[in-house]
Every structure is written in structure tokens, then in C-alpha cells.
Design a protein around this motif. Structure first.
Motif, short mmCIF file in Angstrom:
data_model
loop_
_atom_site.label_atom_id
_atom_site.label_comp_id
_atom_site.label_asym_id
_atom_site.label_seq_id
_atom_site.Cartn_x
_atom_site.Cartn_y
_atom_site.Cartn_z
N MET A 1 -3.16 -12.85 -22.05
CA MET A 1 -4.08 -11.93 -21.36
C MET A 1 -3.41 -10.57 -21.22
N LYS A 2 -4.23 -9.53 -21.25
CA LYS A 2 -3.71 -8.17 -21.18
C LYS A 2 -3.49 -7.73 -19.72
N LEU A 3 -2.39 -7.01 -19.51
CA LEU A 3 -2.10 -6.48 -18.18
C LEU A 3 -3.23 -5.56 -17.71
N SER A 4 -3.82 -4.83 -18.64
CA SER A 4 -4.89 -3.89 -18.28
C SER A 4 -6.12 -4.59 -17.70
N ASP A 5 -6.28 -5.91 -17.95
CA ASP A 5 -7.40 -6.65 -17.38
C ASP A 5 -7.33 -6.70 -15.86
N PHE A 6 -6.15 -6.45 -15.31
CA PHE A 6 -5.94 -6.59 -13.87
C PHE A 6 -5.75 -5.24 -13.18
N ASP A 7 -6.24 -4.21 -13.83
CA ASP A 7 -6.14 -2.87 -13.27
C ASP A 7 -7.43 -2.52 -12.52
N TYR A 8 -7.33 -1.64 -11.55
CA TYR A 8 -8.50 -1.07 -10.89
C TYR A 8 -8.06 0.23 -10.22
N TYR A 9 -9.00 1.10 -9.96
CA TYR A 9 -8.70 2.37 -9.33
C TYR A 9 -8.91 2.26 -7.82
N LEU A 10 -7.92 2.69 -7.06
CA LEU A 10 -8.01 2.69 -5.61
C LEU A 10 -7.75 4.10 -5.08
N PRO A 11 -8.69 4.68 -4.35
CA PRO A 11 -8.43 5.98 -3.72
C PRO A 11 -7.23 5.87 -2.77
N ARG A 12 -6.34 6.84 -2.86
CA ARG A 12 -5.11 6.79 -2.06
C ARG A 12 -5.39 6.68 -0.56
N LYS A 13 -6.49 7.26 -0.12
CA LYS A 13 -6.79 7.28 1.31
C LYS A 13 -7.08 5.88 1.86
N LEU A 14 -7.32 4.90 0.97
CA LEU A 14 -7.60 3.53 1.43
C LEU A 14 -6.34 2.68 1.55
N ILE A 15 -5.18 3.25 1.22
CA ILE A 15 -3.93 2.52 1.41
C ILE A 15 -3.53 2.64 2.88
N ALA A 16 -3.58 1.53 3.59
CA ALA A 16 -3.30 1.54 5.04
C ALA A 16 -1.85 1.96 5.29
N GLN A 17 -1.68 2.93 6.17
CA GLN A 17 -0.34 3.42 6.52
C GLN A 17 0.18 2.83 7.82
N THR A 18 -0.73 2.31 8.63
CA THR A 18 -0.35 1.72 9.92
C THR A 18 -1.15 0.44 10.12
N PRO A 19 -0.66 -0.47 10.96
CA PRO A 19 -1.42 -1.69 11.24
C PRO A 19 -2.70 -1.37 12.02
N ALA A 20 -3.63 -2.31 12.02
CA ALA A 20 -4.82 -2.18 12.87
C ALA A 20 -4.39 -2.11 14.33
N SER A 21 -5.22 -1.51 15.16
CA SER A 21 -4.87 -1.35 16.58
C SER A 21 -4.56 -2.70 17.22
N LYS A 22 -5.32 -3.71 16.85
CA LYS A 22 -5.05 -5.09 17.26
C LYS A 22 -5.08 -5.96 16.02
N ARG A 23 -4.17 -6.91 15.95
CA ARG A 23 -4.04 -7.73 14.74
C ARG A 23 -5.37 -8.32 14.28
N GLU A 24 -6.09 -8.93 15.22
CA GLU A 24 -7.29 -9.68 14.85
C GLU A 24 -8.51 -8.79 14.63
N ASN A 25 -8.35 -7.47 14.84
CA ASN A 25 -9.48 -6.55 14.68
C ASN A 25 -9.59 -5.98 13.27
N SER A 26 -8.69 -6.38 12.36
CA SER A 26 -8.83 -5.95 10.98
C SER A 26 -10.11 -6.55 10.41
N ARG A 27 -10.58 -5.96 9.34
CA ARG A 27 -11.82 -6.46 8.72
C ARG A 27 -11.52 -7.65 7.80
#
Length: 338
Positions: A1-27
Motif C-alpha cells: 500500500m502507498k504511504l500517500s493513501d494515508f495522507d490528508y490536509y489539516l488546517p494548522r489552527k485545528l492542532i490543539a495547543q492546550t488541553p480542554a478546560s476539563k478532561r471530560e469536556n473534549s468532543r
């Protein structure tokens, strides 16, 4: 299988920099019986049934990142301790690696000395600590190694540990477990969900990138894992009663699949695993996975694709991007059922 099959584009702003305010409140994005649900993480209790087993990894991250200087030149060196291969001898990653050669000496925080004793083909270095109290000093001066895509300093160090972390040995957190709280685990147990623990110390095998165009050529690094008789009994008994096995994180998946035979019967013990799960793998034991959103082209992403299919995972990830879910270590979670 090709490595490119497992690629996708992610906007940088969606990379979480901090944890959720409360652990269980993440989506939580849930895929079950060909239907998609969007919840907060604490609602996972509604999708896990009495008699099911929730398998958690109780490893704990240790302060594996050390900053030092070469003796006598004073050149700056950064080490990531990966694994103690013998007493006082460690396999590590180095920055900049070209500066460190066998015979070089390093001092960390003016209190801990090490010597480079070897170099391996995969680029890792072997160093030795001469101070008999080296472990205590590592815990005094070392830093918890956050992933490189997290640029914001972590205010609460325990937020990069699961609440049930116990066995010290990982260089990265099993991040699917970061969403659980004591209350949520208690409520799951009150419902009749069985909690079982395994240990897999997260090392190079989990996060080292795939560099081969044909993914089958990728070689996983070995990681230490352990599964106890108590856990074996809980899981085997639950399966005979029709309970589902839900693994928290890809590390739990790999531990369970490594330890089971073709019938899905587990065996206890400790060993090292380099199990690489990618599409085409036949799961023997695991019925559900709780996991975070993973980096494109990573072995973790490939494992999830093996579980419910590449096209389905790609579609679910695009849905999560559209709805602005948070990705990676401090991001939101998924609950996928076969």
C-alpha cells in the motif's frame, strides 16, 4: 500500500495547543453501526454497555528530555532518552545528532554527566551515566517531552498524564486516556463496565514516522508491554459472556492483539512488541477503539484505517475538520466500533 493513501490536509489552527478546560469536556466523534454521533467525551458511557471491558494503558511519562553541553567545547546538546537497555546505559535521540560521536562527554545542568558510547543504524545514540544517582537526577532536571507540534508551554504537567498513570517508562502519553476522570471511570464501573489495565511504554515504535513509499516495508521499533493474569481473566471471562472489548488508545490495541492467539484468547506476560497494524490486518480481539485524531501518514492513523477502513476514516476525519474538532495529543477523541 502507498504511504500517500494515508495522507490528508489539516488546517494548522485545528492542532490543539492546550488541553480542554476539563478532561471530560473534549468532543467525541462516535462511529457505530454505520451511524455518526457527535457528543462530549463524558457521554461515551452511553455507548459502552454492561459487561463490556474498557482496557486502559497505565504507563506514565517520565522527564525524558535533557539539555546539556559537550565537554569541553560547550556545544549545546538536547537528548531524548528512549529506553534503558542496561543499568546506566540509555538509547536516545540527539539534537543536533551530527555533533555527538562515541567518546564525547556531556554535562547536564552542571550536575549529571554522561558519555556517548555508541551509535545505532537508525540514528539513535547510546549514552552511559556514571553517577549512581542518575535516575534521581534525571527526574530533577529532565523535562516532560511534549510533541514538537505543541508550541504552547504546558502550565499543568499532570495534564499530559492520564489520571491512572502508574508504571513509569513512556516518552509520550497514551493520549486517548487523557479524557478520563475519576468520576467517569467510577460511573462506568457502576454501570457494570469492567476496567482492565495493560502497560505499554510508548517509545519510538509509536511515533517514529513512516519513510517508505510502500508502507509494508516500514519496520516498527520494539516497545515494552505487559499484561497481567488479572486482566487476562477479566477479558476472557467477558468475551465468553458476549461482552465487547474496547481498547483505550492504539497502544492498548497493539498490546491486546500481540498477546492474543488466533482465537482471541489472551496470554499473560511481558515482552516487547513491534506489531505494525495496517489495512489487511485481521483483528482477533478488539471490538472498539477510543482514540484521538492522528497525524497523517502515521502508523497510528494506519491502525485506525485497518480497524474500520481507509475510505471511512478519511470521510470521518473530513467531517471532523468541517466541524472544527481539535486534533492530535491535546485534541478531541473518537470512539469507533467494528
Amino acid at each position: 500500500m502507498k504511504l500517500s493513501d494515508f495522507d490528508y490536509y489539516l488546517p494548522r489552527k485545528l492542532i490543539a495547543q492546550t488541553p480542554a478546560s476539563k478532561r471530560e469536556n473534549s468532543r467525541l466523534l462516535i462511529f457505530k453501526e454505520d451511524k455518526i454521533y457527535h457528543q462530549t467525551f463524558n457521554k461515551c458511557i452511553n455507548y459502552i454497555n454492561e459487561g463490556d471491558v474498557l482496557v486502559i494503558n497505565d504507563t506514565r511519562v517520565f522527564p525524558a528530555r535533557l539539555y546539556g553541553e559537550k565537554i569541553p567545547t560547550g556545544g549545546k546538546v538536547e537528548l531524548l532518552l528512549v529506553e534503558e537497555i542496561n543499568k546506566g546505559f540509555w538509547k536516545c535521540l540527539a539534537k543536533p545528532s551530527r555533533r555527538l560521536k562515541p567518546g564525547n562527554n556531556i554535562i547536564f545542568s552542571n550536575c549529571l554527566k554522561a558519555r556517548v558510547t555508541g551509535r545505532e543504524n537508525n540514528g539513535t545514540r547510546i549514552i552511559s551515566f556514571t553517577d549512581p544517582s542518575y535516575k534521581e537526577k534525571i527526574f530533577e532536571i529532565g523535562e516532560i517531552p511534549l510533541p514538537p507540534y505543541i508550541k504552547t508551554p504546558l502550565k499543568e504537567k499532570e495534564r499530559y498524564q492520564t489520571i491512572y498513570s502508574k508504571e513509569i517508562g513512556s516518552i509520550a502519553a497514551p493520549t486517548a486516556g487523557l479524557h478520563f476522570t475519576e468520576t467517569l471511570l467510577e460511573n462506568l464501573q457502576k454501570k457494570g463496565v469492567i476496567i482492565a489495565k495493560i502497560t505499554l511504554h510508548v517509545g519510538l515504535g509509536t511515533f517514529r514516522p513512516v519513510k517508505t513509499d510502500e508502507i509494508e516495508l516500514h519496520k516498527m521499533e520494539k516497545e515494552y508491554m505487559e499484561i497481567t493474569e488479572e486482566t487476562i481473566e477479566k477479558i476472557n471471562n467477558a468475551r465468553t459472556r458476549g461482552g465487547k472489548i474496547i481498547a483505550v488508545g492504539t497502544t492498548s490495541v497493539r498490546t491486546l492483539e500481540t498477546s492474543s492467539d488466533e482465537r482471541g484468547i489472551l496470554r499473560a506476560g511481558n515482552q516487547k512488541t513491534n506489531l505494525f497494524i495496517y489495512p489487511g490486518y485481521k483483528f482477533k480481539l478488539v471490538n472498539g477503539i477510543i482514540t484521538n485524531f492522528h497525524l497523517p501518514k502515521s502508523t497510528l492513523f494506519m491502525l485506525v484505517c485497518a480497524f474500520i477502513g481507509i475510505e471511512r476514516v478519511q470521510a470521518l476525519y473530513q467531517e471532523a475538520i468541517r466541524l472544527k474538532y481539535r486534533f492530535y495529543s491535546f485534541g478531541d477523541a473518537c470512539l469507533f466500533f467494528k
